[in-house]
Design an enzyme around this catalytic site. Structure first.
Site, PDB file in Angstrom:
ATOM      1  N   ASP A 163       0.857  -1.175   0.000  1.00 59.47           N
ATOM      2  CA  ASP A 163       0.000   0.000   0.000  1.00 59.47           C
ATOM      3  C   ASP A 163       0.908   1.245   0.000  1.00 59.47           C
ATOM      4  O   ASP A 163       2.092   1.155   0.340  1.00 59.47           O
ATOM      5  CB  ASP A 163      -0.859  -0.049   1.279  1.00 59.47           C
ATOM      6  CG  ASP A 163      -1.642   1.221   1.501  1.00 59.47           C
ATOM      7  OD1 ASP A 163      -2.281   1.693   0.546  1.00 59.47           O
ATOM      8  OD2 ASP A 163      -1.629   1.744   2.643  1.00 59.47           O
ATOM      9  N   ASP A 175      -0.345   5.122   0.870  1.00 55.84           N
ATOM     10  CA  ASP A 175      -0.687   6.083   1.928  1.00 55.84           C
ATOM     11  C   ASP A 175      -0.665   5.447   3.323  1.00 55.84           C
ATOM     12  O   ASP A 175      -1.368   4.470   3.571  1.00 55.84           O
ATOM     13  CB  ASP A 175      -2.081   6.677   1.694  1.00 55.84           C
ATOM     14  CG  ASP A 175      -2.117   7.581   0.481  1.00 55.84           C
ATOM     15  OD1 ASP A 175      -1.335   7.350  -0.456  1.00 55.84           O
ATOM     16  OD2 ASP A 175      -2.931   8.520   0.473  1.00 55.84           O
ATOM     17  N   ASP A 195      -1.820  -0.653   5.933  1.00 61.46           N
ATOM     18  CA  ASP A 195      -2.174  -0.057   7.233  1.00 61.46           C
ATOM     19  C   ASP A 195      -3.675   0.126   7.410  1.00 61.46           C
ATOM     20  O   ASP A 195      -4.127   0.496   8.492  1.00 61.46           O
ATOM     21  CB  ASP A 195      -1.506   1.314   7.393  1.00 61.46           C
ATOM     22  CG  ASP A 195      -2.170   2.359   6.520  1.00 61.46           C
ATOM     23  OD1 ASP A 195      -2.428   2.067   5.329  1.00 61.46           O
ATOM     24  OD2 ASP A 195      -2.466   3.463   7.028  1.00 61.46           O
TER      25      ASP A 195
HETATM   26 MG   LIG Z   1      -3.110   3.122   3.591  1.00 60.25          MG
END
Ligand SMILES: [Mg+2]
Length: 288
Positions: A23, A25, A228
């Site tokens: 991922d 961000d 996340d």
């Molecule tokens: Mg993320």
């Protein structure tokens, strides 16, 4: 069968290719500042080991292409929460059935078209009496301030094809809104800043499809995934080594991911530590 000569040493020496799918961000990029520099040591080690790093993000193709250029990444990437896989032309020796060529990429479309998404979001919002504000109705300046990015980057973020990010304005009616989206046959997920409405696609299905292409090209593949947010759970559940980057969603993510290993820190600092740790272990362990 892979065309890229730089990938071959890893395949030949270990008998198993490794692929990192990450991922952006809040994971490789800092949630607030989008800085990735803390991850440079690990990115360098992966490059030296010939291990591809695949970006798997809710960002658009235009945005992700910008980050790839900045970070110096030349591998395939997955955009808009699994809406499409973009493979540089000639990356795999075999052509990809059903891919569409656009500029320098072969694009495998998996998602639902943008106009259908925005129409269903408007209907669901009306039905559930829950007001929303989606990217389609936001000015670039508004997206820029909501995301902490420049207006130029916000314009790239608004070039959406398969996923509409939105804010919920009537938070107490969120559940009714999400149910109305599901009733109309579409899906939703939650990233670091926004809810997203999307079709029957997710990061996991797209990652699995891309890993199959690597397997056709290189044989055995061990996959490492990093994320996340809750929208990373489908990805983290299909990789061999799922690494959870700490964020406010960590507890929720731990419940959604089987066998997830939390990184010691958040963002690119945690990314760097987790990858260096994985590489140190991989040097001593026989590949599965
Ligand atoms: Mg993320």
């Amino acid at each position: 069968m892979l065309l890229h000569a730089h990938l071959l040493p890893e395949v030949l020496t270990s008998g198993c290719m490794r692929v990192v799918i990450t991922d952006l961000d809040g994971t490789l990029l800092d949630h607030g500042t989008y800085a990735y520099q803390a991850a440079l040591p690990a990115l360098g080690e992966l490059e030296r080991a010939g291990i591809p790093v695949v970006f798997c993000t809710s960002k658009t193709r235009a945005e992700t292409a910008m980050w790839k250029q900045l970070i110096g990444n030349r591998h395939p990437f997955i955009v808009e929460n699994g809406g499409a896989i973009c493979v540089p032309v000639g990356y795999f020796a075999d052509s990809i059935p059903t891919a569409v060529r656009a500029e320098e990429f072969d694009i495998l479309k998996l998602g639902t078209g943008y106009s259908e998404l925005t129409e269903v979001l408007a209907t669901a919002s009306k039905q559930s009496r829950c007001r929303v504000r989606g990217f389609a109705s936001m000015r670039p300046e508004e997206v820029a301030s909501a995301c902490g990015m420049s207006v130029e980057q916000a314009a790239l973020a608004q070039m959406r094809e398969y996923d509409e990010p939105f804010l919920v304005l009537d938070v107490h009616r969120t559940e009714q809104l999400l149910a109305a989206i599901s009733e109309q046959g579409l899906s939703w997920t939650k990233g670091g800043r926004f809810f997203h409405i999307l079709g029957n696609n997710d990061k996991g299905f797209a990652a699995r499809t891309l890993l199959d292409l690597y397997r056709i090209a290189a044989g055995q593949v061990e996959s490492l995934g990093l994320g996340d947010g809750l929208n990373d759970a489908p990805l983290l559940n299909i990789v061999d080594v799922p690494i959870l980057i700490p964020s406010p969603a960590l507890t929720e993510l731990q419940l959604a991911v089987t066998g997830g290993r939390p990184a010691p820190f958040g963002g690119p600092v945690g990314w760097n530590a987790a990858i260096l740790n994985y590489l140190a272990q991989a040097r001593y362990e026989a590949p599965r």
